[in-house]
Design an enzyme around this catalytic site. Structure first.
Site, PDB file in Angstrom:
ATOM      1  N   GLY A   1       0.909  -1.155  -0.015  1.00  0.00           N
ATOM      2  CA  GLY A   1      -0.022   0.095  -0.072  1.00  0.00           C
ATOM      3  C   GLY A   1       0.749   1.295   0.095  1.00  0.00           C
ATOM      4  O   GLY A   1       2.142   1.042   0.087  1.00  0.00           O
ATOM      5  N   ARG A   2      -0.031   2.466  -0.194  1.00  0.00           N
ATOM      6  CA  ARG A   2       0.898   3.588   0.045  1.00  0.00           C
ATOM      7  C   ARG A   2       1.799   4.042   1.286  1.00  0.00           C
ATOM      8  O   ARG A   2       2.840   4.398   1.177  1.00  0.00           O
ATOM      9  CB  ARG A   2      -0.069   4.806  -0.523  1.00  0.00           C
ATOM     10  CG  ARG A   2      -0.711   4.726  -1.738  1.00  0.00           C
ATOM     11  CD  ARG A   2      -1.753   5.781  -2.012  1.00  0.00           C
ATOM     12  NE  ARG A   2      -2.527   5.824  -3.074  1.00  0.00           N
ATOM     13  CZ  ARG A   2      -3.150   6.580  -3.848  1.00  0.00           C
ATOM     14  NH1 ARG A   2      -3.480   7.890  -3.087  1.00  0.00           N
ATOM     15  NH2 ARG A   2      -3.855   6.439  -4.795  1.00  0.00           N
TER      16      ARG A   2
ATOM     17  N   ALA B   1      -2.972   0.015  12.273  1.00  0.00           N
ATOM     18  CA  ALA B   1      -3.777   1.163  11.878  1.00  0.00           C
ATOM     19  C   ALA B   1      -4.661   0.826  10.735  1.00  0.00           C
ATOM     20  O   ALA B   1      -5.207   1.644  10.061  1.00  0.00           O
ATOM     21  CB  ALA B   1      -2.566   1.936  11.203  1.00  0.00           C
TER      22      ALA B   1
ATOM     23  N   THR C   1      -8.379  -0.143   9.546  1.00  0.00           N
ATOM     24  CA  THR C   1      -9.635   0.272   9.680  1.00  0.00           C
ATOM     25  C   THR C   1     -10.794  -0.229   9.059  1.00  0.00           C
ATOM     26  O   THR C   1     -10.706  -1.016   8.276  1.00  0.00           O
ATOM     27  CB  THR C   1      -9.929   1.827   9.511  1.00  0.00           C
ATOM     28  OG1 THR C   1      -9.906   1.887   8.017  1.00  0.00           O
ATOM     29  CG2 THR C   1      -9.129   2.736  10.202  1.00  0.00           C
TER      30      THR C   1
ATOM     31  N   SER D   1      -6.743   4.396  14.512  1.00  0.00           N
ATOM     32  CA  SER D   1      -7.281   4.635  13.134  1.00  0.00           C
ATOM     33  C   SER D   1      -6.724   5.768  12.564  1.00  0.00           C
ATOM     34  O   SER D   1      -6.843   5.900  11.411  1.00  0.00           O
ATOM     35  CB  SER D   1      -8.793   4.890  13.350  1.00  0.00           C
ATOM     36  OG  SER D   1      -9.121   6.064  14.022  1.00  0.00           O
TER      37      SER D   1
ATOM     38  N   HIS E   1     -11.413  12.321   1.803  1.00  0.00           N
ATOM     39  CA  HIS E   1     -10.475  11.423   1.471  1.00  0.00           C
ATOM     40  C   HIS E   1     -10.444  11.122  -0.089  1.00  0.00           C
ATOM     41  O   HIS E   1     -11.388  11.541  -0.667  1.00  0.00           O
ATOM     42  CB  HIS E   1     -10.608  10.125   2.241  1.00  0.00           C
ATOM     43  CG  HIS E   1     -10.175   9.995   3.608  1.00  0.00           C
ATOM     44  ND1 HIS E   1     -10.791  10.351   4.707  1.00  0.00           N
ATOM     45  CD2 HIS E   1      -8.961   9.751   4.291  1.00  0.00           C
ATOM     46  CE1 HIS E   1     -10.375  10.204   5.660  1.00  0.00           C
ATOM     47  NE2 HIS E   1      -8.919   9.960   5.350  1.00  0.00           N
TER      48      HIS E   1
ATOM     49  N   LYS F   1     -10.252   5.397  -1.577  1.00  0.00           N
ATOM     50  CA  LYS F   1     -10.524   4.943  -0.062  1.00  0.00           C
ATOM     51  C   LYS F   1     -11.756   4.031  -0.187  1.00  0.00           C
ATOM     52  O   LYS F   1     -12.838   4.204  -0.727  1.00  0.00           O
ATOM     53  CB  LYS F   1     -10.732   6.045   0.946  1.00  0.00           C
ATOM     54  CG  LYS F   1     -10.747   5.433   2.320  1.00  0.00           C
ATOM     55  CD  LYS F   1     -10.760   6.711   3.226  1.00  0.00           C
ATOM     56  CE  LYS F   1     -10.834   6.150   4.817  1.00  0.00           C
ATOM     57  NZ  LYS F   1      -9.913   5.216   5.052  1.00  0.00           N
TER      58      LYS F   1
ATOM     59  N   GLY G   1     -12.272   5.438   9.671  1.00  0.00           N
ATOM     60  CA  GLY G   1     -12.054   4.984  10.968  1.00  0.00           C
ATOM     61  C   GLY G   1     -11.764   6.108  11.940  1.00  0.00           C
ATOM     62  O   GLY G   1     -12.107   6.261  13.059  1.00  0.00           O
TER      63      GLY G   1
END
Length: 255
Positions: free
Chosen positions: A11-12, A88, A90, A113, A144, A148, A154
């Site tokens: 992921g980023r 982290a 969510t 979160s 966001h 997402k 979260g």
């Protein structure tokens, strides 16, 4: 010095974690977990594995920025091989939330979160303002990027929980996350948590307190995902020395 493993490495934020930990002498990168293929090169001494069991066997602490299903597998395996976990992810189900709590009885688990220091402080401010301005309506809006997958975020739900806590409420009993049609006037107790999606917005959360003649808005904006990766690394360095238990980012920051 503690060796760290990453779940959610593709992921980023996962990529930012890799970049940072490859140059961190206090918390060196030891292993990364992937589903499929990791599309980047890593030093030969960093293990790349699709087995969470193997990951846990090769690190002293794990940072998890993945998906609920992966976090569930991580917790299940960690119960067999207790390892400090910084989580982290969510969007958990009730079962996954309970699994997180179960894991924290056997090892230190820090769940947040949002890993930023600003959100950690904002949560406390929201609770305080909510308790003080009891007659004000509470509306929470989060923004966001278009990619997402969960909504509301979260972080927004966490802020809602602290707003509800300030008034002795259960967020699940008073939350609404959409309005459409002839719905009637806003009720006094409801807390709205709304989501906007678009572009490449990293993260913006606004908690508004609205009354006749005045309103107060508390806002936090993340302009870079490094806010989250740096916060997670700080949390991991702190967590490795803690006893078993469920911790928050506020515990790590001492606020």
């Amino acid at each position: 010095m503690a060796k760290v493993g990453i779940v959610g490495s593709t992921g980023r934020v996962g990529n930012l974690l890799i970049d940072a930990l490859l140059h961190d002498k206090e918390l060196p990168l030891s292993a990364v977990h992937v589903y499929g293929e990791l599309k980047r090169d890593l030093p030969s001494d960093v293990l790349v594995t699709n087995s969470i069991k193997v990951l846990l066997e090769n690190c002293d602490v794990v940072i998890d920025f993945s998906a609920p299903e992966a976090t569930q597998e991580l917790c299940e395996e960690a119960l067999k091989n207790p390892t400090p976990l910084v989580i982290a992810t969510t969007g958990f189900t009730e079962h996954q939330q309970n699994l997180l709590k179960e894991a924290s009885q056997e090892m230190p688990v820090l769940y947040a979160s949002n890993m930023s220091a600003g959100i950690a402080l904002l949560k406390q401010l929201v609770e305080q303002v909510s308790a003080t301005l009891k007659d004000f309506d509470i509306e929470i809006v989060e923004q966001h990027h278009r990619h997402k997958v969960d909504a509301p975020s979260g972080t927004a739900l966490t802020l809602g929980e602290f707003a509800a806590k300030g008034r002795g409420q259960d967020l699940d009993a008073v939350r609404i996350s959409g309005r459409d049609g002839q719905i009637g006037a806003r009720s006094k107790d409801e807390i709205a948590v709304m989501a906007l999606r678009g572009g490449d917005i990293v993260g913006r959360h606004t908690v508004g307190f609205y009354n006749d003649g005045e309103f107060l808005e508390l806002n936090h904006t993340a302009t870079s995902r490094e806010t989250f990766s740096k916060g997670a690394i700080r949390a991991a360095k702190w967590l490795v020395d803690q006893e078993s238990g469920l911790y928050s980012i506020n515990d790590c920051l001492g606020i």
